[in-house]
Design an enzyme around this catalytic site. Structure first.
Site, PDB file in Angstrom:
ATOM      1  N   TYR A 150      16.896  14.584  -0.303  1.00  0.00           N
ATOM      2  CA  TYR A 150      16.771  15.058   1.072  1.00  0.00           C
ATOM      3  C   TYR A 150      18.165  15.368   1.591  1.00  0.00           C
ATOM      4  CZ  TYR A 150      15.846  14.992   6.122  1.00  0.00           C
ATOM      5  OH  TYR A 150      15.754  15.316   7.453  1.00  0.00           O
ATOM      6  N   ASP A 245      26.212  15.212  -1.325  1.00  0.00           N
ATOM      7  CA  ASP A 245      25.671  14.769  -0.047  1.00  0.00           C
ATOM      8  C   ASP A 245      25.751  13.247  -0.033  1.00  0.00           C
ATOM      9  OD1 ASP A 245      24.298  14.009   2.159  1.00  0.00           O
ATOM     10  OD2 ASP A 245      22.515  15.225   1.773  1.00  0.00           O
ATOM     11  N   LYS A 273      25.705   8.831   8.867  1.00  0.00           N
ATOM     12  CA  LYS A 273      25.290   7.427   8.876  1.00  0.00           C
ATOM     13  C   LYS A 273      26.453   6.441   9.092  1.00  0.00           C
ATOM     14  CE  LYS A 273      20.850   8.514   7.073  1.00  0.00           C
ATOM     15  NZ  LYS A 273      20.317   9.399   6.071  1.00  0.00           N
TER      16      LYS A 273
HETATM   17  C1  LIG Z   1      19.961  10.901   6.384  1.00  0.00           C
HETATM   18  C2  LIG Z   1      20.378  11.951   5.434  1.00  0.00           C
HETATM   19  C3  LIG Z   1      20.641  13.270   5.844  1.00  0.00           C
HETATM   20  C4  LIG Z   1      20.372  13.751   7.237  1.00  0.00           C
HETATM   21  O1  LIG Z   1      21.133  13.108   8.203  1.00  0.00           O
HETATM   22  P1  LIG Z   1      20.643  13.147   9.733  1.00  0.00           P
HETATM   23  O2  LIG Z   1      21.758  12.469  10.464  1.00  0.00           O
HETATM   24  O3  LIG Z   1      19.340  12.420   9.771  1.00  0.00           O
HETATM   25  O4  LIG Z   1      20.486  14.578  10.105  1.00  0.00           O
HETATM   26  C5  LIG Z   1      21.138  14.146   4.912  1.00  0.00           C
HETATM   27  N1  LIG Z   1      21.345  13.782   3.643  1.00  0.00           N
HETATM   28  C6  LIG Z   1      21.100  12.529   3.210  1.00  0.00           C
HETATM   29  C7  LIG Z   1      21.383  12.169   1.806  1.00  0.00           C
HETATM   30  C8  LIG Z   1      20.583  11.580   4.082  1.00  0.00           C
HETATM   31  O5  LIG Z   1      20.290  10.362   3.630  1.00  0.00           O
END
Ligand SMILES: *Cc1c(COP(=O)(O)O)cnc(C)c1O
Length: 433
Positions: A150, A245, A273
């Protein structure tokens, strides 16, 4: 307790019924829905350290931690104080501040290969902007991702994004034109041969691979030894950029991110995060020559009214300063390992097949006989058993994500008392399933 919504008490149920009147599905992010667990979630009124308290006064040991950011636990005094102090000086200026440079410097120093970064307000913005930059820098359109990874909810990234309907080039979500997803190719995680096939078929057209170096959005799945290095080599051979990511893994698996552990250097990294310490922050960055494509230096546009606002930056800085302490990660990871060892023993005693995984302060488990290396493996795990287990944990005061396909987290506010209490709850839960 009623049979349909045993997770939530009467006050939570009432509050959630009201939420459903005004907020679609009662939630502001669909992962918060408890559809798999009876429909009504505990409605949270407070977080302190390792614990959540819901509207009925029930306390839970929290392993969701706002889906990752709260590596110091809830309402850490230093983070709260930093936010309060920043707030007295103004919430946002939409202008340069000293603290944004301090945060950028701290992050860049933690990630070898990150010369510069841009602060944004979410992980979604970070990935979306990093890929626009990758396309601008390479002059190519195609993005390759992995099934079950994701990367936020940008249109063209909602392809095999952690759900079961993983079809090539087909969007997962209504409202995404097929043409928007046409430049996204998704292949199985941990499968170098599949990635090589895509590169052979699309020679000279792939702008970037984007990948979660440790997959945390289909449960927790670790990369096979050498997998990320193979992706690096493939990218180098084809003039493609490698984008990690690390929105979830950054400052969670290790100081900096998983790239420090696997020693593979991406061209661009996305963060979020933990770097916001519970406030809305994302970041993307990498080599200076790549970042020079961004406006106002170059012609790749990306902007944000609240980007780098002093409140979010204060929370991020206060958090990173705590985790920067020597041995923070080894110590926390060692504690978490004790929890996982305990869980493994409890399951083994009952002959329950379980696959447990850990990376730094992230963890996860699948009820499965065989190792889980991809989304396809994850989908074959025993979700009925997971449901019984998870419901029993909630009843016994342990809060996990309401889906078998989510990672769990650990914070420095968790300790021996929480490990013991969690293992007691887990023993009862294993007996139940
Ligand atoms: C949480 C997450 C996102 C998206 O971040 P948001 O702050 O919710 O938009 C993108 N990539 C990864 C790997 C994530 O865990």
């Amino acid at each position: 307790m009623t049979k349909t919504s045993s997770v939530a008490g009467p006050r939570s149920r009432r509050l959630f019924a009201a939420a459903k009147q005004r907020i679609p599905g009662g939630v502001n992010s669909p992962v918060r829905a408890f559809n798999r667990l009876g429909g009504s979630p505990p409605v949270i009124v407070q977080g302190k350290g390792a614990y959540l308290t819901d509207a009925d006064g029930r306390r839970y040991i929290d392993y969701v931690l706002s889906w990752g950011p709260l590596i110091l636990g809830h309402a850490h005094p230093k983070v709260v104080r930093a936010v309060q102090q920043a707030a007295t000086k103004g919430l946002s200026f939409g202008a340069s501040t000293p603290s944004e440079t301090e945060l950028a410097t701290l992050i860049c120093k933690a990630l070898p290969g990150m010369d510069q970064l841009r602060l944004v307000s979410s992980g979604t913005e970070a990935t979306m902007s990093a890929l626009r930059l990758a396309r601008a820098a390479t002059g190519r359109d195609i993005i390759v991702k992995c099934d079950g990874c994701y990367h936020g909810h940008a249109d063209y990234l909602l392809v095999a994004a952690g759900s079961g309907c993983a079809t090539l080039n087909q969007p997962d979500s209504a409202g995404v034109p097929a043409s928007f997803a046409a430049h996204t190719i998704s292949v199985p995680y941990n499968d170098v041969a599949a990635m090589e096939r895509v590169f052979r078929k699309n020679r000279g057209r792939i702008a970037a691979i984007i990948i979660e170096p440790v997959a945390g959005n289909m449960g927790l799945i670790l990369p096979k030894a050498g997998y990320l290095k193979s992706l690096r080599e493939l990218c180098d051979a084809h003039g493609t950029l490698l984008v990690f990511d690390e929105v979830m893994t950054g400052f969670r698996t290790a100081w900096g991110g998983y790239q420090r552990l696997c020693q593979v250097q991406p061209d661009l990294t996305c963060l979020g995060k933990v770097v916001g310490g519970g406030m809305p922050v994302g970041a993307y960055g990498g080599r200076r020559d790549l970042m020079a494509h961004l406006a106002p230096l170059g012609n790749c546009y990306q902007a944000g009214t609240l980007s780098g606002n002093p409140i979010s930056v204060a929370a991020g800085l206060a958090t990173l300063k705590q985790v920067a302490k020597t041995n923070f990660y080894p110590q926390q990871a060692a504690q978490l390992t004790r929890l996982l060892t305990g869980l493994r023993d409890l399951a083994a005693k009952r002959n329950i097949p379980i696959q447990l995984a850990q990376s730094g302060t992230m963890w996860g488990f699948f009820f499965s006989e065989k190792p889980v290396l991809s989304l396809a493996d994850a989908l074959q795990s025993d979700t009925k058993r997971w449901k019984k287990f998870c419901l029993a944990l909630y009843r016994n005061g342990v809060y996990l994500a309401p889906s078998p396909f989510e990672a769990a987290f650990w914070s420095s506010a968790h300790g021996t008392a929480e490990i013991n209490q969690t293992l007691q709850a887990a023993a009862l839960a294993f007996d139940d399933c």
